[in-house]
Design a protein around this motif. Structure first.
Motif, short mmCIF file in Angstrom:
data_model
loop_
_atom_site.label_atom_id
_atom_site.label_comp_id
_atom_site.label_asym_id
_atom_site.label_seq_id
_atom_site.Cartn_x
_atom_site.Cartn_y
_atom_site.Cartn_z
N LYS A 79 81.83 102.01 37.98
CA LYS A 79 80.98 101.08 38.70
C LYS A 79 80.68 99.87 37.81
CE LYS A 79 79.25 102.49 42.00
NZ LYS A 79 79.63 102.59 43.41
N ILE A 80 80.58 98.69 38.45
CA ILE A 80 80.12 97.49 37.77
C ILE A 80 78.72 97.17 38.28
CG2 ILE A 80 80.45 95.01 37.51
CD1 ILE A 80 83.44 95.48 37.50
N ILE A 81 77.78 97.07 37.35
CA ILE A 81 76.40 96.71 37.66
C ILE A 81 76.14 95.35 37.04
CG2 ILE A 81 73.97 97.34 37.34
CD1 ILE A 81 74.80 100.25 37.24
N PRO A 82 75.66 94.37 37.80
CA PRO A 82 75.44 93.03 37.22
C PRO A 82 74.42 93.06 36.09
CG PRO A 82 74.42 93.23 39.40
CD PRO A 82 75.26 94.45 39.20
N THR A 83 74.48 92.04 35.25
CA THR A 83 73.59 91.99 34.10
C THR A 83 72.28 91.28 34.39
OG1 THR A 83 74.68 89.98 33.31
CG2 THR A 83 75.52 92.09 32.48
N VAL A 84 72.18 90.62 35.55
CA VAL A 84 70.94 89.91 35.88
C VAL A 84 70.52 90.25 37.30
CG1 VAL A 84 71.38 88.00 34.29
CG2 VAL A 84 72.26 87.88 36.62
N GLY A 85 69.27 89.95 37.61
CA GLY A 85 68.76 90.16 38.97
C GLY A 85 68.07 91.49 39.13
N ASP A 86 67.46 91.67 40.31
CA ASP A 86 66.73 92.90 40.60
C ASP A 86 67.62 94.13 40.60
OD1 ASP A 86 64.43 91.42 40.84
OD2 ASP A 86 64.56 91.23 43.02
N SER A 87 68.90 93.94 40.91
CA SER A 87 69.83 95.07 40.95
C SER A 87 70.71 95.11 39.71
CB SER A 87 70.72 94.98 42.20
OG SER A 87 71.46 93.76 42.20
N GLY A 88 70.26 94.46 38.64
CA GLY A 88 71.06 94.40 37.42
C GLY A 88 70.36 94.98 36.21
N LEU A 89 71.13 95.21 35.15
CA LEU A 89 70.63 95.68 33.87
C LEU A 89 71.27 94.84 32.77
CD1 LEU A 89 70.95 99.54 34.41
CD2 LEU A 89 68.81 98.26 34.28
N TYR A 90 70.43 94.26 31.92
CA TYR A 90 70.93 93.33 30.91
C TYR A 90 71.18 94.04 29.58
CZ TYR A 90 71.21 89.25 27.86
OH TYR A 90 71.62 88.31 26.94
N TYR A 91 72.37 93.98 29.08
CA TYR A 91 72.77 94.53 27.77
C TYR A 91 72.14 95.90 27.50
CZ TYR A 91 74.69 94.58 23.05
OH TYR A 91 75.40 94.90 21.93
N VAL A 92 72.72 96.89 28.09
CA VAL A 92 72.28 98.27 27.86
C VAL A 92 72.79 98.74 26.50
CG1 VAL A 92 72.60 100.66 28.63
CG2 VAL A 92 72.09 98.86 30.29
N ASN A 93 71.89 99.23 25.67
CA ASN A 93 72.32 99.78 24.38
C ASN A 93 71.79 101.20 24.17
OD1 ASN A 93 69.65 99.17 23.95
ND2 ASN A 93 69.97 97.99 22.09
N GLY A 94 71.34 101.82 25.24
CA GLY A 94 70.93 103.22 25.18
C GLY A 94 71.23 103.92 26.48
N LEU A 95 71.98 105.01 26.41
CA LEU A 95 72.34 105.80 27.60
C LEU A 95 71.95 107.26 27.37
CD1 LEU A 95 75.92 104.38 28.29
CD2 LEU A 95 73.91 104.03 29.74
N LYS A 96 71.48 107.90 28.43
CA LYS A 96 71.09 109.31 28.33
C LYS A 96 71.44 110.01 29.64
CE LYS A 96 68.65 112.93 26.76
NZ LYS A 96 69.02 113.68 25.55
#
Length: 361
Positions: A79-96
């Motif tokens: 999946k591609i999730i945008p990096t900006v906006g209400d439906s986005g995530l900016y520069y994720v550096n932690g996943l769990k």
């Protein structure tokens, strides 16, 4: 910090070491055996990744691509999730990856996304104040779950700067976030044995955390000291264990924030922290002085295991082209590591994940 002068020989060595399937520890206590190589269709750099509950996950910031795979390298979701906006995530550096298969994704802006098993962003929460430490380091072990609350490294409460003298001594280390209410409370105090208790300026650190049962382990990436806290007793400090590496290079604390005086070419750094049933494991690089002492070599990543009954294992040399480990649970269980895409052929369009096992002697 200038590191380009030594990167070329490391990359050359990495290209050769990547073809081996056996890496031996310094003492012969363990051998690092490659059980399998997974080639997964994924192009570009990788900024975060993890492996848990028989599934792995990797992420690219520039493209916003998330890819989930199984233990054989089969793609389970993409999946591609945008990096900006209400439906986005900016520069994720932690996943769990949590027990029900859902995924927590922490961005440097203080966004916390909940992804379902198909990698859809189903919910997003925002920390109530900005992150004061906008560190672009990849794959930080900086978010975890304990009894339906999120624990994360997110300094800067009350507009205080974590770069100020004595910040970690005078403030809490983590934030405890209730994902239902959005309320965050400060949590966890600095170990009394930490260098950051001193009234000196140190190179700005980032934090790594990992939890097993009621024990939380905490370490700053630039301090060779791993601290244990008891979550069942409101995060009370239990003890702190030095890394036990004479070659771990640090920029010394200073009365004025002058930074590296040029004597340190590459700082020592802890890059992974894994809580175990009776201890913990770390991945680290020792660093390099501009004028190294006798016997000091080009630094590479090492895995070291601490058991409360037997103490430290010997350091286990990891391949030069390893970007980071995705997981580590115990000495006799297979684990996964991600090869640095920049050490693979330039036209490569696959991520390479190696399945490892420690063989004891």
């Amino acid at each position: 910090m200038k590191i380009k002068t030594y990167l070329f020989p490391i990359l050359v060595i990495a290209l050769f070491s990547g073809s081996c399937n056996l890496f031996q520890s310094n003492s012969g206590q363990y051998e690092l055996v490659v059980l399998d190589t997974l080639n997964i269709p994924f192009s570009g750099d990788i900024h975060a990744g993890t492996y848990a509950h028989n599934t792995g996950l990797i992420y690219n910031y520039q493209s916003g691509e998330y890819l989930k795979f199984d233990s054989l390298g089969n793609v389970l979701a993409n999946k591609i999730i945008p990096t900006v906006g209400d439906s986005g995530l900016y520069y994720v550096n932690g996943l769990k990856i949590i027990e029900n298969g859902n995924i927590l994704a922490k961005s440097i802006k203080g966004e916390i996304g909940l992804l379902d098993e198909e990698l859809n962003l189903v919910k997003k929460a925002n920390m109530p104040f900005p992150n004061g430490s906008l560190d672009l380091k990849r794959n930080q072990n900086a978010i975890n779950v304990y009894k339906d609350e999120l624990l994360l490294f997110h300094p800067g409460r009350n507009n205080k700067s974590p770069y100020e003298l004595g910040y970690y001594r005078d403030n809490y280390l983590l934030e405890k976030l209730n994902p239902s209410t959005g309320v965050a409370t400060p949590f966890l105090k600095l170990s009394p044995k930490s260098q950051y208790q001193e009234s000196l300026h140190f190179e700005p650190p980032t934090a790594l955390i990992s939890i097993s049962d009621n024990s939380l382990y905490f370490v700053f990436n630039k301090e060779p000291l791993i601290s244990k806290y008891d979550l069942s007793n409101n995060g009370e400090w239990v003890n702190s264990i030095p890394l036990d590496s004479e070659d771990f290079v640090q920029v010394k604390g200073q009365k004025l924030p002058l930074g590296n005086d040029g004597s340190v070419l590459v700082e020592g750094e802890i890059t992974n922290l894994f809580a175990l049933k009776n201890g913990f494991a770390v991945v680290y690089i020792d660093g390099l002085l501009k004028e190294p002492g006798p016997g000091q070599k080009i630094p590479g990543k090492q895995l070291k295991i601490y058991n409360y009954e037997t103490g430290w294992s010997a350091p286990i040399e990891l391949p030069f082209n390893l970007l980071f480990l995705l997981n580590f649970e115990q000495e006799n269980k297979a684990f996964y590591g991600l090869i640095n895409p920049k050490t693979l052929p330039i036209d490569n369009n696959q991520a390479q994940v190696l399945k490892y096992q420690l063989a004891s002697h």
